[in-house]
Design an enzyme around this catalytic site. Structure first.
Site, short mmCIF file in Angstrom:
data_model
loop_
_atom_site.label_atom_id
_atom_site.label_comp_id
_atom_site.label_asym_id
_atom_site.label_seq_id
_atom_site.Cartn_x
_atom_site.Cartn_y
_atom_site.Cartn_z
N ILE A 14 31.97 67.65 15.17
CA ILE A 14 32.21 66.86 13.95
C ILE A 14 33.08 65.65 14.29
O ILE A 14 32.82 64.54 13.84
CB ILE A 14 32.89 67.69 12.84
CG1 ILE A 14 32.07 68.94 12.52
CG2 ILE A 14 33.08 66.84 11.57
CD1 ILE A 14 32.70 69.85 11.48
N GLY A 15 34.11 65.87 15.13
CA GLY A 15 35.02 64.78 15.48
C GLY A 15 34.28 63.59 16.10
O GLY A 15 34.55 62.43 15.77
N ILE A 119 38.81 69.76 7.41
CA ILE A 119 37.41 70.24 7.44
C ILE A 119 37.33 71.64 8.08
O ILE A 119 36.42 72.41 7.81
CB ILE A 119 36.51 69.27 8.25
CG1 ILE A 119 36.57 67.84 7.69
CG2 ILE A 119 35.07 69.75 8.28
CD1 ILE A 119 35.65 66.84 8.41
N ARG A 152 24.20 69.15 -0.16
CA ARG A 152 23.15 70.11 0.19
C ARG A 152 22.33 70.47 -1.05
O ARG A 152 21.09 70.49 -1.02
CB ARG A 152 23.80 71.36 0.81
CG ARG A 152 24.29 71.08 2.23
CD ARG A 152 25.15 72.20 2.78
NE ARG A 152 25.31 72.07 4.22
CZ ARG A 152 26.28 72.66 4.92
NH1 ARG A 152 27.19 73.41 4.32
NH2 ARG A 152 26.34 72.50 6.23
N HIS A 176 34.81 77.27 -0.63
CA HIS A 176 33.77 76.90 0.34
C HIS A 176 33.29 78.15 1.06
O HIS A 176 33.52 78.34 2.24
CB HIS A 176 34.35 75.89 1.34
CG HIS A 176 33.32 75.32 2.28
ND1 HIS A 176 32.11 74.83 1.88
CD2 HIS A 176 33.37 75.14 3.62
CE1 HIS A 176 31.45 74.39 2.94
NE2 HIS A 176 32.18 74.57 4.00
N1 APR Z 1 44.38 71.03 18.74
C1 APR Z 1 43.43 70.08 18.69
N2 APR Z 1 42.13 70.33 18.91
C2 APR Z 1 41.78 71.59 19.18
C3 APR Z 1 42.72 72.64 19.23
C4 APR Z 1 44.08 72.32 19.00
N3 APR Z 1 45.03 73.26 19.02
N4 APR Z 1 42.06 73.78 19.52
C5 APR Z 1 40.77 73.45 19.65
N5 APR Z 1 40.60 72.14 19.44
C6 APR Z 1 39.37 71.34 19.53
C7 APR Z 1 38.38 71.86 20.56
O1 APR Z 1 38.77 71.47 21.88
C8 APR Z 1 37.08 71.21 20.11
O2 APR Z 1 36.81 70.00 20.80
O3 APR Z 1 38.64 71.39 18.32
C9 APR Z 1 37.31 70.94 18.62
C10 APR Z 1 36.34 71.67 17.71
O4 APR Z 1 35.08 71.18 17.97
P1 APR Z 1 33.77 72.08 17.94
O5 APR Z 1 34.03 73.37 18.64
O6 APR Z 1 32.63 71.24 18.39
O7 APR Z 1 33.60 72.44 16.37
P2 APR Z 1 33.01 71.53 15.19
O8 APR Z 1 31.57 71.80 15.05
O9 APR Z 1 33.47 70.13 15.36
O10 APR Z 1 33.73 72.20 13.95
C11 APR Z 1 35.14 72.16 13.81
O11 APR Z 1 35.06 72.39 11.41
O12 APR Z 1 33.30 72.86 9.96
C12 APR Z 1 34.39 73.38 10.67
O13 APR Z 1 33.75 75.65 11.03
C13 APR Z 1 33.96 74.42 11.66
O14 APR Z 1 36.18 75.25 12.08
C14 APR Z 1 35.14 74.42 12.59
C15 APR Z 1 35.59 72.96 12.60
#
Ligand code: APR
Length: 317
Positions: A14-15, A119, A152, A176
């Site tokens: 998402i980021g 999020i 959605r 949610h």
């Molecule tokens: N500080 C900062 N970033 C972190 C930390 C932390 N302590 N711990 C984990 N992360 C980072 C991970 O390194 C990863 O790059 O958070 C990111 C999460 O990215 P993804 O695993 O790709 O997840 P994403 O699909 O982006 O979803 C993130 O949003 O919709 C919600 O359920 C979903 O909880 C999840 C979040």
């Protein structure tokens, strides 16, 4: 005038999309933060190298140090694990609340004046924790869920009726989770009630009800549907678009009326919990919570959703 600064905590799926969309729309300079070294730097370098092609003039940089988010006007938090197939959002509460504790501390110290949009899931619990730890006022800490859930619902309605998504207006309130509350009564296509359009399409009230019930159910399980198809990870395009609509409403003082996960203090009969309700978003963040009367069915669904949020949030205490 200086550009706005948008800090994105979590440089995962998402980021990354958030960073690209924020840059494409020139919402402000972007700092993408992650604990993984190289990941946010790599993504932002890649995005920046598209800027001559797409023609955007904003800075987009990666960071592993919270001091780099200093001066942020808005922080959007996606740090945390996504679900795997078969998991509910609530299954993430243990690991993601540990992550949110660190993240909220980092925001509190380095971006004390920022608006925060959460999020990370389970959303209602994570935004509660974020507000508690930062101690920021309730107009500045909110969760993104309703914009996505409503989008959605609107998508399914547009497909069913064969009309443009631009003309569909539909709102989803509550928590949610699987108990979220699509407001069927007010779903409309340019003012014409969706239920009436369905009844005319099928010339059968019961059939129309059945079709609507299926769309409601699909909306409630829409996140899980994507998780199952992806096999690894959860939705990321639509959550990013939805959070950016909220950020844009604040940065551009648009006064948009959007469903937002907001801290309620008596509104809709709820006190002290974050729940999805219609809010006006503008330069002061959540400027107003808009109340309206729910009918008996909606109220029962809303009460059940609030009960589920309470159970989850209270389990963190
Ligand atoms: N500080 C900062 N970033 C972190 C930390 C932390 N302590 N711990 C984990 N992360 C980072 C991970 O390194 C990863 O790059 O958070 C990111 C999460 O990215 P993804 O695993 O790709 O997840 P994403 O699909 O982006 O979803 C993130 O949003 O919709 C919600 O359920 C979903 O909880 C999840 C979040």
């Amino acid at each position: 005038m200086a550009r706005a600064k948008i800090a994105l905590i979590g440089g995962g799926q998402i980021g990354g999309v958030l960073a690209q969309l924020a840059a494409l729309r020139e919402l402000g300079d972007v700092v993408l933060f992650d604990i993984v070294e190289g990941l946010p730097q790599g993504k932002t370098l890649d995005i920046s190298e598209a800027s001559p092609v797409d023609g955007f003039d904003v800075k987009c940089e990666g960071a592993n140090d919270y001091s780099d988010i200093q001066g942020a006007n808005i922080v959007i938090v996606t740090a945390g694990l996504p679900r795997k197939p078969g998991m509910s959002r609530d299954d993430l509460i243990g690991v993601n609340s540990r992550i949110m504790t660190q993240v909220a501390e980092g925001i509190k110290v380095n971006a004390p004046d920022a608006f925060v949009i959460v999020i990370s899931n389970p959303l209602d619990a994570m935004v509660t924790l974020c507000q508690k730890i930062t101690g920021f006022p309730k107009n500045r800490v909110m969760g993104m869920a309703g914009v996505l859930d409503s989008a959605r619902f609107a998508t399914f309605i547009a497909w069913e009726l064969g009309v443009s998504v631009k003309d569909v207006s539909a709102m989803v309130l509550g928590g949610h989770g699987d108990t979220m509350v699509p407001i069927v009564r007010y779903a409309n296509v340019n003012g014409v009630p969706v239920m009436e359009l369905l009844e005319r399409k099928y010339n059968d009230v019961a059939k129309a009800r059945e079709i609507m019930d299926a769309m409601v159910k699909r909306t409630q399980g829409a996140g899980g549907e994507v998780v199952k198809l992806l096999g690894n990870g959860s939705a990321f395009y639509s959550p990013a678009s939805s959070a950016l609509a909220m950020a844009e409403a604040i940065l551009r003082d648009q006064k948009r009326l959007l469903p937002v996960c907001a801290l309620l203090e008596g509104e809709f009969g709820v006190d002290g919990y974050y729940v999805g309700v219609p809010c006006v978003l503008g330069a002061d963040g959540i400027e107003k919570i808009i109340e309206f009367s729910l009918d008996e069915t909606e109220q029962a669904m809303f009460d059940a959703s609030v009960a589920a949020v309470k159970e989850l949030v209270d389990s963190m205490a």
